[in-house]
Design a protein around this motif. Structure first.
Motif, PDB file in Angstrom:
ATOM      1  N   UNK A 250       4.399  -8.734  -4.285  1.00 47.69           N
ATOM      2  CA  UNK A 250       3.987  -7.242  -4.608  1.00 47.69           C
ATOM      3  C   UNK A 250       5.473  -6.422  -4.601  1.00 47.69           C
ATOM      4  N   UNK A 251       5.552  -5.896  -5.804  1.00 44.60           N
ATOM      5  CA  UNK A 251       6.794  -5.319  -5.778  1.00 44.60           C
ATOM      6  C   UNK A 251       6.970  -3.827  -4.969  1.00 44.60           C
ATOM      7  N   UNK A 252       8.034  -3.988  -4.219  1.00 42.46           N
ATOM      8  CA  UNK A 252       8.407  -2.687  -3.298  1.00 42.46           C
ATOM      9  C   UNK A 252       8.025  -3.054  -2.059  1.00 42.46           C
ATOM     10  N   UNK A 253       7.620  -4.129  -1.758  1.00 41.42           N
ATOM     11  CA  UNK A 253       7.137  -4.685  -0.392  1.00 41.42           C
ATOM     12  C   UNK A 253       8.311  -4.554   0.653  1.00 41.42           C
ATOM     13  N   UNK A 254       9.410  -4.831   0.075  1.00 41.80           N
ATOM     14  CA  UNK A 254      10.882  -5.083   1.057  1.00 41.80           C
ATOM     15  C   UNK A 254      10.964  -3.592   1.494  1.00 41.80           C
ATOM     16  N   UNK A 255      10.820  -2.546   0.630  1.00 40.41           N
ATOM     17  CA  UNK A 255      11.072  -1.250   1.238  1.00 40.41           C
ATOM     18  C   UNK A 255       9.969  -0.706   1.815  1.00 40.41           C
ATOM     19  N   UNK A 285       4.832   4.092   1.368  1.00 41.52           N
ATOM     20  CA  UNK A 285       4.196   2.890   1.564  1.00 41.52           C
ATOM     21  C   UNK A 285       3.487   2.116   0.091  1.00 41.52           C
ATOM     22  N   UNK A 286       4.118   2.639  -0.862  1.00 41.38           N
ATOM     23  CA  UNK A 286       3.771   2.021  -2.220  1.00 41.38           C
ATOM     24  C   UNK A 286       4.159   0.917  -2.537  1.00 41.38           C
ATOM     25  N   UNK A 287       3.276  -0.061  -3.076  1.00 43.73           N
ATOM     26  CA  UNK A 287       3.611  -1.223  -3.872  1.00 43.73           C
ATOM     27  C   UNK A 287       2.895  -1.304  -5.019  1.00 43.73           C
ATOM     28  N   UNK A 288       3.405  -2.373  -6.016  1.00 45.04           N
ATOM     29  CA  UNK A 288       2.473  -2.755  -7.143  1.00 45.04           C
ATOM     30  C   UNK A 288       2.422  -4.339  -7.313  1.00 45.04           C
ATOM     31  N   UNK A 289       1.627  -4.746  -8.087  1.00 45.51           N
ATOM     32  CA  UNK A 289       1.440  -6.103  -8.362  1.00 45.51           C
ATOM     33  C   UNK A 289       2.324  -6.355  -9.561  1.00 45.51           C
TER      34      UNK A 289
END
Length: 635
Positions: A250-255, A285-289
């Motif tokens: 998931x892109x952005x999961x680190x942040x 809390x946003x993430x993307x595949x």
């Protein structure tokens, strides 16, 4: 191949790599009391958390699937690599330079040992791409792309956005100069092999580094910038590699990871710029595949971060475009809705704008309002189902009812079916008594899907994958047959200084399950609790002393299972437990002796009878003394 890692370095890795921090980058952990943490197990699907971590002893254990061990074991299991490779992975995370004993037999390495090097490849590549974005004249279209979408230099730096040069070998040559081999570059997916050798996989594109939950760069997403780009696809992603699995990334999961755990909310958007826009607008809390649709593995990742279970519900919000593709995406998301205990929602901008466009057109507040106006996913899908029927006609109203009833009965929370039945009646303009029978009929039939404009799309009631069956001979801390034996071993494992030398009085006859007896034997082999090393060294020592015996699996459970005492134990409690175990052993001996006495003729075998009778009297007195000690400790 390389020599064996020195034992003192392995011990240093265990000491420096805090298990709560390492595990916490994969699973959200909450305080469970008694110095333990609890979360959803990353090794099997579960609705209620049974995965325990005890930082003081450096161990984890899942009471659902019986996986357990120390921080090295965790990395071995989660990354599916060898012990040797797990030590190297952890050493790279905590900055330890490992030393190898080259005099011993070489260690055979598997493919998983590539991770530290592959992560380093991506780290260097990401830094290079950032330098190019802000320093190379040919990167101007990339800077313009970001500027037009409302992202300044600070935003680009925050997300590590970069630019891949148009030349075919620029990054490849740079990485070679940094000491990476051709094989490492190809395996990492940053270079590809052609007829004339290696070339850069990404050329002339805007680059987003894709990081895992521990903030390691493991891949890239690349956006097309130039019309003459020979690859027409707008977005390219790193191919599947030993460290990059698109179905789990998931892109952005680190942040977003910490904020997801804190707010119990996750927002799933559709692209890299949408993640950027949300975070900059305050939706952190946003993430993307990454180049794939949202699937079961993505849901599992979010559940672990949300600590998503029936008693601790959060919310998952999907954002979709308002067009037909967005509606199909909502239907697909609803198919996976049953994977969550959390309430699922959908946020759709009426004008059809995605979060990035919305922020650009209407500002940060509009993005926050979009998320705030979320609609339950069920209601969104229901509206989509009903929208294709002419509800002014009686015959199509019945068709709509039959189609929508299937959706109502697929609701995860059965207590809400009646409320949704009433809601459906209102939407159809029908009496509840007309709608309820059809809902009941739908519930009695095999689950079918509501129709969409593309035809019938399954809306399946998925259930979590069952946990592996428990090992039948594994003692449970809740099993009354072994509870006292289990408790005394827990204290000896978690507070060895409290039982001290008194524990040495116990032997294998005091433990009625062979695995528990094996744990006691493991403790004895390394000097017993009185000689226990501090922290996790004691637990690891006991486990290693047991060796390959299945009983080694019990060690992790004993190390993390909270005491039933409800307070910190003291030496009185610990010694009382030892006395209680001895009392139970004494009781078994008394029962055996009484059985023998009943079978012995007091006249024909007077000597044997009198001897056993005297022994029985002594045992009864000894048992009474042990019982006093146990009562004194209030167990």
């Amino acid at each position: 191949m390389a020599g064996r890692i020195k034992d003192e370095d392995i011990a240093l890795v265990r000491e420096r790599a805090r298990i709560d921090e390492i595990v916490g980058s994969y699973v959200t952990l909450k305080n469970a009391g008694g110095g333990s943490l609890k979360g959803l197990c990353p090794f099997h699907d579960e609705k209620s958390p049974s995965f325990n971590v005890t930082p003081a002893r450096g161990f984890f254990y899942c009471f659902g699937c019986q996986e357990g061990g120390d921080v090295i074991d965790f990395i071995q299991k989660i990354d599916q690599i060898t012990f040797h490779e797990a030590v190297e992975t952890l050493a790279s995370k905590v900055g330890i330079q490992l030393r190898y004993d080259e005099s011993g037999a070489p260690i055979q390495r598997g493919p998983g040992n590539q991770r530290p090097r592959l992560v380093e490849v991506h780290k260097v590549a990401a830094e290079y791409y950032v330098e190019q974005l802000f320093g190379a004249p040919e990167a101007a279209p990339g800077r313009q792309f970001l500027d037009k979408r409302g992202f300044d230099r600070d935003a680009a730096v925050l997300f590590g956005v970069g630019f891949s040069p148009r030349g075919g070998e620029a990054l490849t040559n740079h990485l070679r100069q940094r000491g990476f081999t051709n094989a490492e570059l190809v395996t990492a997916g940053v270079s590809a092999e052609g007829q004339r050798g290696l070339y850069d996989r990404f050329r002339g594109r805007l680059m987003w580094p894709i990081r895992d939950a521990s903030s390691d760069v493991i891949g890239f997403g690349a956006r097309r910038l130039f019309d003459d780009d020979k690859i027409e696809a707008k977005y390219l992603n790193t191919p599947e590699t030993p460290i990059y699995k698109k179905s789990k990334v998931l892109y952005g999961v680190d942040l977003a990871r910490r904020e997801i755990a804190k707010s119990h909310q996750a927002v799933v958007v559709e692209g890299y710029t949408d993640v950027m826009a949300c975070h900059l607008a305050g939706v952190q809390t946003a993430v993307a595949t990454c180049g794939t649709s949202f699937g079961e593995d993505h849901a599992r990742v979010l559940r672990q971060l949300l600590l998503d279970h029936d008693q601790f519900r959060g919310e998952v919000i999907f954002t979709f475009d308002g067009d037909s593709a967005g509606q199909r995406a909502a239907i697909k998301a609803f198919e996976g809705d049953q994977a969550f205990a959390a309430q699922t929602y959908v946020a759709v901008e009426p004008d059809g704008m995605d979060p990035c466009d919305l922020r650009l057109e209407k500002g940060d507040a509009a993005v926050r309002e979009l998320i705030g106006r979320r609609t339950p996913l069920y209601r969104f899908v229901l509206g989509n189902v009903l929208s294709k029927y002419d509800l002014d006609r009686a015959d199509t109203r019945i068709d709509a009812l039959r189609d929508a009833a299937k959706l109502v009965v697929s609701i995860r929370d059965r207590s809400k079916v009646d409320a949704f039945t009433r809601e459906l009646a209102g939407l159809l303009g029908m009496e509840v008594d007309q709608v309820r029978p059809e809902v009941h009929r739908a519930a009695s039939r095999p689950a079918a899907a509501p129709q969409t404009q593309q035809g019938r799309t399954p809306v399946t009631t998925t259930t979590e994958a069952p946990a592996p069956p428990p090992r039948q001979d594994l003692p449970s801390p809740r099993d009354q047959r072994f509870v006292i034996e289990w408790d005394v071993l827990k204290v000896a494992m978690q507070y060895p200084h409290l039982v001290g030398a008194a524990f040495d009085e116990l032997d294998d006859h005091d433990f009625t399950h062979p695995w528990l007896a094996a744990v006691r034997g493991g403790m004895e082999k390394i000097g017993g609790p009185a000689a226990a090393a501090p922290g996790e060294a004691w637990v690891v020592g006991v486990r290693d002393a047991i060796g390959n015996d299945p009983a080694a699996a019990v060690v992790g459970a004993l190390a993390v299972d909270p005491l039933r005492l409800g307070r910190e134990p003291d030496d009185l409690y610990a010694l009382a437990l030892v006395a209680r175990v001895q009392e139970l052993t004494c009781a078994r001996r008394i029962m055996d002796l009484k059985s023998k006495l009943q079978r012995t003729n007091p006249i024909d075998k007077a000597d044997d009878y009198n001897r056993m009778f005297g022994e029985l009297i002594a045992l009864e007195a000894y048992r009474a003394d042990l019982r006093k000690k146990a009562i004194t400790g209030a167990i």
